[in-house]
Design an enzyme around this catalytic site. Structure first.
Site, PDB file in Angstrom:
ATOM      1  N   LYS A  31      69.059  47.809  -6.865  1.00  0.00           N
ATOM      2  CA  LYS A  31      69.143  47.245  -8.213  1.00  0.00           C
ATOM      3  C   LYS A  31      67.793  47.279  -8.924  1.00  0.00           C
ATOM      4  O   LYS A  31      67.743  47.356 -10.158  1.00  0.00           O
ATOM      5  CB  LYS A  31      69.725  45.836  -8.177  1.00  0.00           C
ATOM      6  CG  LYS A  31      69.013  44.849  -7.235  1.00  0.00           C
ATOM      7  CD  LYS A  31      68.008  43.973  -7.927  1.00  0.00           C
ATOM      8  CE  LYS A  31      67.407  42.961  -6.965  1.00  0.00           C
ATOM      9  NZ  LYS A  31      66.479  42.032  -7.585  1.00  0.00           N
TER      10      LYS A  31
ATOM     11  N   ALA B  96      62.987  34.009  -9.778  1.00  0.00           N
ATOM     12  CA  ALA B  96      62.091  32.922  -9.396  1.00  0.00           C
ATOM     13  C   ALA B  96      61.730  32.050 -10.596  1.00  0.00           C
ATOM     14  O   ALA B  96      61.611  30.826 -10.473  1.00  0.00           O
ATOM     15  CB  ALA B  96      60.824  33.506  -8.771  1.00  0.00           C
TER      16      ALA B  96
ATOM     17  N   LYS C  32      62.885  42.699  -1.288  1.00  0.00           N
ATOM     18  CA  LYS C  32      63.854  43.599  -1.907  1.00  0.00           C
ATOM     19  C   LYS C  32      63.302  45.025  -1.916  1.00  0.00           C
ATOM     20  O   LYS C  32      62.894  45.552  -2.946  1.00  0.00           O
ATOM     21  CB  LYS C  32      64.192  43.119  -3.315  1.00  0.00           C
ATOM     22  CG  LYS C  32      64.800  41.711  -3.323  1.00  0.00           C
ATOM     23  CD  LYS C  32      64.879  41.120  -4.706  1.00  0.00           C
ATOM     24  CE  LYS C  32      65.588  39.764  -4.686  1.00  0.00           C
ATOM     25  NZ  LYS C  32      64.872  38.748  -3.883  1.00  0.00           N
TER      26      LYS C  32
END
Length: 334
Positions: free
Chosen positions: A194, A143, A109
């Site tokens: 984000k 996770a 990410k």
């Protein structure tokens, strides 16, 4: 592929560990590369990762653990990269096996700092991998909740629908629901952005702003995200889908969010250096902030309006006072 494909997971952190756990629900063997030889030995002897998601117990007979990236990739049809974007190039530099005949999925990410490219574009431009063989694994999914086997949803974005469906098949389980998307670039940018907004949410919390302000901040963040992605890659997408809004919300609000945690420390008065030293995991949003800011600034007349990204950048990279920066930011939000 009619037979079960061979999978390799590159990375030893929490998200890599979660992906290996998901795959082990559906395949006999996972080739797992991590640099840390001590961690490899611990998993082989104690059945769990000593540093990340240590509650997850593996059947070691399913794992082919190695600290040689060539060894993991050589046997794989599908390679999943799950390492911080800041370290991707240094890991790929160790690789001597060509990737162009592999199917590559990124669970990263962030943006590759050396090239200022999202991971999919980096693989396409520098490793000759066709876009139809590149995909993205995105949330909303922490996770830590995968480790707890709490119901979670994942979006698999890929230009090749068959490749996307293939990964859906091997990641899905009773507690993991997957869907596909064609918006590989948009979802990858959303996954990067984000984290920046989660840092903003953390800074706000550290400064003492309440839920009322947080809701306004997140509302403005999703609109800012929409503007940014539209300027980067225009296509029809619903920004309220889970891969965009859902991922933003879980990262901005969750106690598991390392980016929110990092921002919270900054808001409470930590320096960037001290906050980074205290955290055991990398906050991707720190690196993403610089990349997103510079990419947008380079567009000049075509750049998106990004007051939140600009505010976070000025705090993290220009050493501006968080309290003063957010006081000015409040006048730009609605």
């Amino acid at each position: 592929m009619e037979n079960t494909p061979n999978f390799a997971v590159i990375g030893g952190g929490s998200w890599a560990t979660a992906i290996v756990k998901m795959l082990c629900e559906n395949v006999a063997t996972v080739h797992w590369y991590m640099r840390n030889t001590v961690a490899i030995e611990h998993i082989q002897n104690e059945d769990h990762n000593p540093n990340y998601l240590s509650s997850v117990e593996f059947d070691v007979s399913q794992l082919h653990l190695t600290n040689k990236i060539d060894e993991a990739v050589a046997e794989a049809d599908i390679v999943i990269f799950a390492i911080p974007s800041a370290f991707l190039k240094s890991e790929l530099d160790k690789l001597s096996i060509p990737l162009k005949d592999k199917i590559i999925f990124s669970a990263i990410k962030g943006i590759v700092p050396e090239t200022s490219l999202i991971v999919g574009e980096h693989f396409h431009e520098h490793y000759e991998i066709p876009f139809e063989n590149i995909g993205v694994i995105t949330g909303p999914c922490h996770a830590e909740e995968v480790a707890l086997e709490r119901l979670s949803y994942i979006t698999i974005a890929c230009a090749n629908e068959d490749n996307a469906k293939l990964l859906v098949k091997y990641l899905s389980s009773d507690y993991i629901k997957c869907k596909t998307s064609e918006d590989i670039i948009g979802t990858e940018y959303a996954a990067m952005l984000k984290n920046i907004y989660a840092i903003a949410a953390g800074i706000a919390h550290g400064l003492g702003y309440g839920d009322n302000f947080q809701s306004v901040l997140m509302s403005n963040a999703i609109r800012e995200m929409k503007r940014y992605i539209k300027k980067t890659y225009k296509m029809k997408r619903n920004i309220n889908d889970s891969a965009y809004l859902g991922d933003l919300l879980v990262t901005g609000y969750s106690i598991f969010s390392r980016n929110r945690m990092f921002g919270n420390m900054i808001g409470k008065g930590y320096t960037v250096k001290s906050a980074k030293m205290e955290m055991s995991m990398v906050a991707e949003g720190y690196y993403a902030t610089k990349s997103a800011y510079e990419i947008n600034r380079a567009k000049k007349k075509k750049k998106a309006k990004t007051p939140i990204i600009n505010a976070v950048y000025s705090i993290l990279y220009e050493n501006k006072n968080p309290k003063k920066v957010f006081l000015k930011l409040t006048d730009k939000l609605d």
